[in-house]
Design an enzyme around this catalytic site. Sequence first.
Site, PDB file in Angstrom:
ATOM      1  N   CYS A   1       0.841  -1.203   0.000  1.00  0.00           N
ATOM      2  CA  CYS A   1       0.000   0.000   0.000  1.00  0.00           C
ATOM      3  C   CYS A   1       0.881   1.260   0.000  1.00  0.00           C
ATOM      4  O   CYS A   1       1.510   1.548  -1.010  1.00  0.00           O
ATOM      5  CB  CYS A   1      -0.993  -0.027   1.147  1.00  0.00           C
ATOM      6  SG  CYS A   1      -2.469   0.913   0.739  1.00  0.00           S
TER       7      CYS A   1
ATOM      8  N   HIS B   1      -3.688  -5.072   0.292  1.00  0.00           N
ATOM      9  CA  HIS B   1      -3.199  -5.557   1.594  1.00  0.00           C
ATOM     10  C   HIS B   1      -3.234  -7.086   1.661  1.00  0.00           C
ATOM     11  O   HIS B   1      -4.197  -7.656   2.184  1.00  0.00           O
ATOM     12  CB  HIS B   1      -4.046  -4.973   2.728  1.00  0.00           C
ATOM     13  CG  HIS B   1      -3.813  -3.517   2.931  1.00  0.00           C
ATOM     14  ND1 HIS B   1      -2.796  -3.037   3.733  1.00  0.00           N
ATOM     15  CD2 HIS B   1      -4.436  -2.439   2.412  1.00  0.00           C
ATOM     16  CE1 HIS B   1      -2.809  -1.719   3.709  1.00  0.00           C
ATOM     17  NE2 HIS B   1      -3.795  -1.330   2.919  1.00  0.00           N
TER      18      HIS B   1
ATOM     19  N   GLU C   1      -1.736  -8.951   3.597  1.00  0.00           N
ATOM     20  CA  GLU C   1      -1.602  -9.454   4.977  1.00  0.00           C
ATOM     21  C   GLU C   1      -2.942  -9.846   5.602  1.00  0.00           C
ATOM     22  O   GLU C   1      -2.959 -10.499   6.643  1.00  0.00           O
ATOM     23  CB  GLU C   1      -0.877  -8.417   5.862  1.00  0.00           C
ATOM     24  CG  GLU C   1      -1.665  -7.167   6.220  1.00  0.00           C
ATOM     25  CD  GLU C   1      -1.547  -6.041   5.202  1.00  0.00           C
ATOM     26  OE1 GLU C   1      -1.280  -6.326   4.009  1.00  0.00           O
ATOM     27  OE2 GLU C   1      -1.748  -4.871   5.588  1.00  0.00           O
TER      28      GLU C   1
HETATM   29  N1  GLN Z   1      -2.097   6.855   2.425  1.00  0.00           N
HETATM   30  C1  GLN Z   1      -2.128   6.047   1.239  1.00  0.00           C
HETATM   31  C2  GLN Z   1      -3.462   6.185   0.513  1.00  0.00           C
HETATM   32  O1  GLN Z   1      -4.417   6.603   1.071  1.00  0.00           O
HETATM   33  C3  GLN Z   1      -1.853   4.585   1.556  1.00  0.00           C
HETATM   34  C4  GLN Z   1      -2.910   3.954   2.406  1.00  0.00           C
HETATM   35  C5  GLN Z   1      -2.459   2.664   3.042  1.00  0.00           C
HETATM   36  O2  GLN Z   1      -1.269   2.363   3.113  1.00  0.00           O
HETATM   37  N2  GLN Z   1      -3.401   1.906   3.540  1.00  0.00           N
HETATM   38  O3  GLN Z   1      -3.553   5.843  -0.641  1.00  0.00           O
END
Ligand code: GLN
Length: 535
Positions: A381, A507, A509
């Site tokens: 992410c 994600h 995970e």
């Molecule tokens: N802040 C980044 C976004 O909003 C990544 C978000 C995250 O890592 N969950 O795209």
Amino acid sequence: MTKHIFVTGGVVSSLGKGLTSASIGLLLERRGLKVRMQKLDPYINVDPGTMSPYQHGEVYVLDDGAETDLDLGHYERFTETPLSQRSNYTTGRIYSTVIQKERRGEYLGATVQVVPHVTNEIKAAVTQLRGPDVDVVITELGGTVGDIEGLPFLEAIRQLPLELGKQNCLFIHLTLVPYLKAAREAKTKPTQHSVGQLRQIGIQPDILVVRTERPLGRENAEKIALFCNVEKDSVIEETDMEFSIYEVPIGLAEHGLDRLIIDKLGLPAGDLQMDDWKELMARVRHPLHEVTIGVVGKYIEHRDAYKSIYESLTHAGFSHTTRVLFKRIEAEDLDQGDVERALGNIDGLLVPGGFGYRGIEGKIKAIQYAREKKIPFFGICLGMQCAVIEFARNVLGLRDANSTEFAEDTPDPVICMLEEQKTIQDKGGTMRLGAQPCTLKEGSKAWSCYETSEISERHRHRYEFNPAYRDRLIAAGMVPTGTNPKNTLVEVVEVPDHPWFVAVQYHPEFKSKPLVPHPLFKGFVNAAIRKHRGE
Ligand code: GLN
């Protein structure tokens, strides 16, 4: 007929109520029962999505986009129970439903009150999980008995046996028996007080699960039983598991918790089948390798902030019979600090998700180091977004490349806000959330990990890879290898000229289990083992 188990906690928080509930779920499933799980959280936020990781640890995201408590991560890692928006309720969510109903006039002129209107809404949240194919609903109550805000929840679950039949409901209370070194004694008084408080509310626990550092002993168990008004064999000890949290269900089964529950509820259960789980624990106790993964994050001293990441790395280690050690590095310390000293002896670098500018420059420096020194790198992410920024700055020479999250007026917005996000004002529940499909490029590292090209993974973000830079990045050696088939959003990038450099917008995970580790974590840990051996 669906039966209900309610798990409450007393004495102190952080006793591992989520782990214990998940372990109960696992043991019942492993006796052939169909289980549903949910958590009720007494805080007023509608969901934990708006809370800082310092407050609440990780926000665990489900397929349907629900932003939930991290205990639901334990439920998914331990059991097969399907989870959804219906699996996590907070005071805020219950009250907003009640208030909406009041505004619609649904209470027909009644004075709207905690009892019965709020408690009815809580009971509906519990009983909606009943069904012809469900043997047991396990409801974990967040917080500790005695908290003011937990009262409506306790009152609601007190009422349920009256409606559903006492024989169909079971109350399990998790408590602590501290050992006082100076007195050389285990102390049962806090447990007595905690159960006393529950009984004042009208709940008599059927089973006490007692967390202890040292074996409880028969005498203490009998004392607790007498003072707490429970049967002697219904006091089950849960000693600390030094080696792994995945041993907790094995320990509880050894103390007969699953049998006790089944007998008390009269459940149609089979024999306990835990062979694969036990074999896994026995095998990984004697690891063949040991690798160190550097995790560079913003909330690094808060162990729960990256809970699922650490668990997924551990699962991947299990599959390679390898112990994965973590080197937790505060990103901000790398902003000005010595990257070589911090990362010099790691076998792999993982940069997890996050929000906001603090620590970003440190993460970018860490990624540059891993890319240049050929250390396996896994970006997740925000970690993926930082990898793109790093590559744009240091390989394409776009020195001010950035994400518009951190520099709105950057000349090179290689990461920019998703189109759908631009008009949204509210923060809660408005990100790109939940499961999305992704098509992987044949021959890529991601594709060879998953061994398929069509995957689905969970998301939680507002910003994305800017397609305007796609061709220039490819020409310089950073390749998008996973895209959303519906809207072509970039989901995975890789640097092919590197032992293992994979970064994903989603994600992974949230989809790893001890017996079924996530393919990307498996691939990453494998690359770290190879690096460690100097291959
Ligand atoms: N802040 C980044 C976004 O909003 C990544 C978000 C995250 O890592 N969950 O795209």
